[in-house]
Design an enzyme around this catalytic site. Structure first.
Site, PDB file in Angstrom:
ATOM      1  N   GLU B  51      14.964   3.732 -16.139  1.00  0.00           N
ATOM      2  CA  GLU B  51      14.455   5.045 -15.756  1.00  0.00           C
ATOM      3  C   GLU B  51      13.167   5.186 -16.755  1.00  0.00           C
ATOM      4  OE1 GLU B  51      17.693   4.691 -15.847  1.00  0.00           O
ATOM      5  OE2 GLU B  51      18.362   5.659 -13.891  1.00  0.00           O
ATOM      6  N   PHE B 113      31.745  13.588 -13.959  1.00  0.00           N
ATOM      7  CA  PHE B 113      31.149  12.163 -14.103  1.00  0.00           C
ATOM      8  C   PHE B 113      29.516  12.162 -14.052  1.00  0.00           C
ATOM      9  CE2 PHE B 113      29.752   8.215 -12.088  1.00  0.00           C
ATOM     10  CZ  PHE B 113      29.901   7.268 -13.052  1.00  0.00           C
ATOM     11  N   GLN B 114      28.849  11.684 -14.937  1.00  0.00           N
ATOM     12  CA  GLN B 114      27.449  11.619 -14.983  1.00  0.00           C
ATOM     13  C   GLN B 114      26.856  12.859 -14.911  1.00  0.00           C
ATOM     14  OE1 GLN B 114      26.071   8.659 -12.087  1.00  0.00           O
ATOM     15  NE2 GLN B 114      25.993   7.119 -13.580  1.00  0.00           N
ATOM     16  N   LYS B 163      23.133  18.118  -6.477  1.00  0.00           N
ATOM     17  CA  LYS B 163      23.429  17.030  -5.418  1.00  0.00           C
ATOM     18  C   LYS B 163      23.528  18.095  -4.024  1.00  0.00           C
ATOM     19  CE  LYS B 163      25.700  13.059  -3.650  1.00  0.00           C
ATOM     20  NZ  LYS B 163      26.532  11.808  -3.684  1.00  0.00           N
ATOM     21  N   MET B 467       3.837  -3.137 -38.326  1.00  0.00           N
ATOM     22  CA  MET B 467       3.076  -1.818 -38.735  1.00  0.00           C
ATOM     23  C   MET B 467       4.166  -1.497 -39.954  1.00  0.00           C
ATOM     24  SD  MET B 467       0.488  -0.139 -39.013  1.00  0.00           S
ATOM     25  CE  MET B 467      -0.503   0.404 -37.634  1.00  0.00           C
TER      26      MET B 467
END
Lengths: 162, 553
Positions: B51, B113-114, B163, B467
């Site tokens: 993502e 969940f999630q 959802k 760097m």
């Protein structure tokens, strides 16, 4: 020069708006001295009254950053002379019979009300300008404070804004 | 018409002109993906490896086109993986709409969940965000998201959609694209006063940034610069707005800007800051910055005025519109003496030495610029290679140098290059990265291969975190704590494993040959360039320093 400023913020009355304002203050490191939120006569709008401290540049930043929030309808600094600032204090004092009358005397002078009494304690309520509350606490602090609570400032400008 | 929430999302995307989106499927967005299957002829969905890559791709799409980028992710980890991309877009004011699915409303707040509270997580890194709990509000919220992302100072907006909202049905009424309100012009007197200041200045300098790109103000800015012969310099976000060959373009200002540029700011009597925000990479020392100068700040965002450096005057609004209004009031000038002083300083500018034996970073970037041409889009990651790319990329068009300026996101480049290539299929896209940055998101190679995107990735490999190591060299007495990871990655083999080709080069001649071949092949490729680990980005002004503290070796 650091000063205190009372800001009145009118925001959309949505859940999460306070979190958004607080998140902005947290992220940018602004110091909140007090913050109150309440409904207004318009059900779509809430008023957040924030007391902040900082120099003029910081306060200008706070105002312009808060103004940028999508849910901010208006934000302005409340001028001390042209505004009414009020705070509510509840203070629970240890007060056996021998101390009661002395506490009542102080309360009367400040226009505070005794709102609860038990054998060993009393709760005093005072509404007023924050400076008055500070002064009252200065005197009443001579007695044994068990618990206390201040609401933080709520404020309105006097008159009608042109 | 009666549509599901998922169908409404697709309809509004089309209505708002978002016909390409980047994303990754998951449980909470199954309804949306099911609708996208139905709309696959109208909305192109690009699936990335991660993502984060999708968020950078949507960002690169937006930066290279000026359109709003759209990214879609599922709830929980899908949403949190967007955070870096959203923050990157926020810091560089890129219009982005991030859509996240969430668990059903009945499961919200139960640590399901999630499930994460992504609105809370992204509050400080979005312009605004929404949680849609009612399908009847979905279309308007999405339209609002597009409006907010593009209004005023652009930025990311997140819309979190449970959802069940994507499954619920409601009446949908199509509308056109949202109308973006144009900010009002400042008062004419204020513009005139600023023009007078410019006309009276003996040693003026223009310092501009990404706001000029967002506003599409490059032509009017060039007119202003040339009318009054005012030297101009830019931030990394302003790269490409004025061509490097323009004698009035002094190049990049700040920590890794030219000596001349920083010296000119230091000695100027008027700084005209346009679409820029005096960040700590430019105004390294806010009290010493342009201390002889009056500062006029032109920007769309009022909260930027006097945030870091006190402005003596400000003009708030669209910078292009303000400059257009101001231009007729600007008197032609020569500024001969001032320009002569600047020309003299330019003889003292740091010039890196070429080599024919070993690859030197400036030669890599100059070769890319020369061979890929002016029309190429360069996307970078973050670190030394990014600064070398900024210094030597020779861009002449805005939106052709995509880099994470504000957040400094290692791993930004490959995703951004993917987004840019999807948006600009006919333009060359070159991704310049370092071995450190590339290890963060090289997984997007699979996306490049899947969609057959002929992106040339040039890996400037010094085997160290260059760097950070440079700072350790200069400021920490060479105590190289955790900057030499001793990785054994064989980039050519990894490339092969992903299904693209890879080549490793060690000399300028080898690089030129490989890059020329890559352009001819027009296929995805990695070109690994081995450079010395002690190469530095020069010149350099230490954080908090001034031009007098400049390091040149």
């Amino acid at each position: 020069m650091t000063k205190k400023e009372v800001l009145s913020v009118l925001v959309d009355n949505h859940s999460g708006v306070l979190a958004r304002v607080a998140s902005l203050f947290g992220r940018r490191g602004y110091n909140i001295d007090s913050l109150t939120v309440s409904a207004t006569n318009d059900p779509d709008i809430s008023r957040i009254t924030i007391v902040v401290s900082g120099d003029e540049a910081v306060i200008n930043q706070i105002i312009s950053q808060t103004r940028k929030l999508e849910e901010t309808r208006d934000i302005f600094a409340l001028n001390d002379c042209r505004s009414l600032l009020r705070e509510l204090l509840l203070v629970k004092l240890s007060a056996n019979e021998s101390k009661r009358s002395a506490i009542r005397e102080v309360a009367d002078i400040y226009g505070a009300t005794i709102v609860d009494l038990s054998v060993d304690s009393m709760i005093v309520e005072l509404t007023g300008a924050p400076s008055k509350i500070d002064a009252f606490l200065g005197v009443i602090g001579e007695y044994d404070i068990i618990e206390m609570c201040r609401t933080g400032i709520t404020a309105l400008e006097r008159g009608i804004k042109k | 018409m009666l549509l599901t929430g998922a169908e409404i999302i697709a309809e509004v995307l089309i209505e708002q002109g978002a016909t390409t989106i980047f994303g990754y499927p998951g449980g909470a967005v199954l309804n949306i993906y099911d609708a996208l299957y139905e709309y696959r002829d109208k909305i192109r969905h690009i699936m990335t490896a991660h993502e984060e890559g999708a968020s950078h791709a949507a960002d690169g799409y937006a930066r290279s086109t000026g359109k709003t980028g759209v990214v879609l992710a599922t709830s929980g980890p899908g949403a949190t993986n967007l955070v870096t991309g959203i923050a990157t877009a926020y810091m560089d004011s890129v219009p982005l709409v991030a859509l996240t699915g969430n668990v059903g409303t009945s499961l919200i707040g139960r640590d399901s969940f999630q499930e994460v509270y992504i609105a809370g997580i992204t509050m400080p890194i979005t312009k605004h965000n929404f949680v849609v709990r009612d399908v009847t509000q979905l279309a308007d919220v999405l339209r609002d998201a597009f409006r907010i992302a593009q209004t005023g100072r652009c930025g990311p907006v997140l819309v979190d959609i449970p959802k069940d909202v994507t499954a619920a049905k409601t009446e949908f009424e199509p509308l056109g694209p949202v109308v973006i309100p144009q900010p009002a012009l400042p008062a004419a007197d204020d513009i005139r006063r600023a023009a007078n200041d410019i006309n009276q200045a003996a040693r003026p300098i223009i310092y501009f940034g990404g706001g000029v790109v967002s506003s599409g103000a490059e032509v009017v800015l060039a007119d202003l610069i040339h009318t009054a012969n005012i030297p101009a310099c830019h931030t990394i976000m302003g790269t490409g707005v004025i061509g490097d060959s323009d004698p009035l373009n002094l190049g990049m200002v700040g920590m890794h800007g030219c000596f001349t540029t920083n010296k000119a700011i230091d000695e100027s009597d008027l700084v005209i800051a346009i679409g820029t925000r005096f960040s700590d990479r430019v105004a390294l020392n806010t009290t010493a910055f342009a201390k002889h100068a009056k500062i006029i700040h032109i920007d769309i965002d009022p909260s930027e005025i006097s945030k870091n450096v006190i402005a003596h005057a400000s003009l708030i609004g669209d910078v292009g519109a303000i400059l257009a209004a101001m231009l007729p009031m600007i008197a032609p000038a020569e500024h001969t003496e001032w320009r002569e002083r600047i020309t003299k300083w330019q003889t003292e500018d740091y010039v890196p030495e070429d080599s024919s034996e070993v690859l030197r970073p400036h030669q890599i970037v100059s070769t890319i610029a020369r061979l890929a041409g002016e029309d190429a889009i360069i996307a970078t990651d973050v670190g030394q290679h990014q600064m070398w790319a900024a210094q030597y990329c020779e861009r002449t068009q805005p939106r052709s140098f995509l880099t994470s300026g504000g957040l400094g996101t290692m791993g930004f480049g490959y995703g951004a290059a993917i987004g840019a290539k999807i948006a600009n299929p006919d333009r060359r896209v070159v991704h310049i990265t370092g071995d450190g940055s590339f290890h963060m998101n090289l997984n997007e190679a699979c996306t490049v291969v899947s969609y057959d995107l002929p992106i040339i990735t040039v890996i400037v490999n010094n085997t160290v975190l260059g760097m950070v190591r440079q700072w350790q060299t200069v400021f920490y007495g060479g105590r190289y704590s955790s900057t030499s990871p001793e990785r054994k990655t064989d980039f050519a083999k990894v490339a092969e494993g992903f299904g693209l080709s890879g080549v490793c080069v060690r000399t300028p001649a080898e690089f030129e040959k490989a890059f020329t071949q890559a352009l001819a092949d027009n296929k995805p490729i990695w070109i690994e360039c081995l450079i010395d680990k002690d190469e530095k980005v020069l010149p350099m002004i230490p954080a908090g320093g001034t031009v007098r503290d400049m390091i040149t070796k």
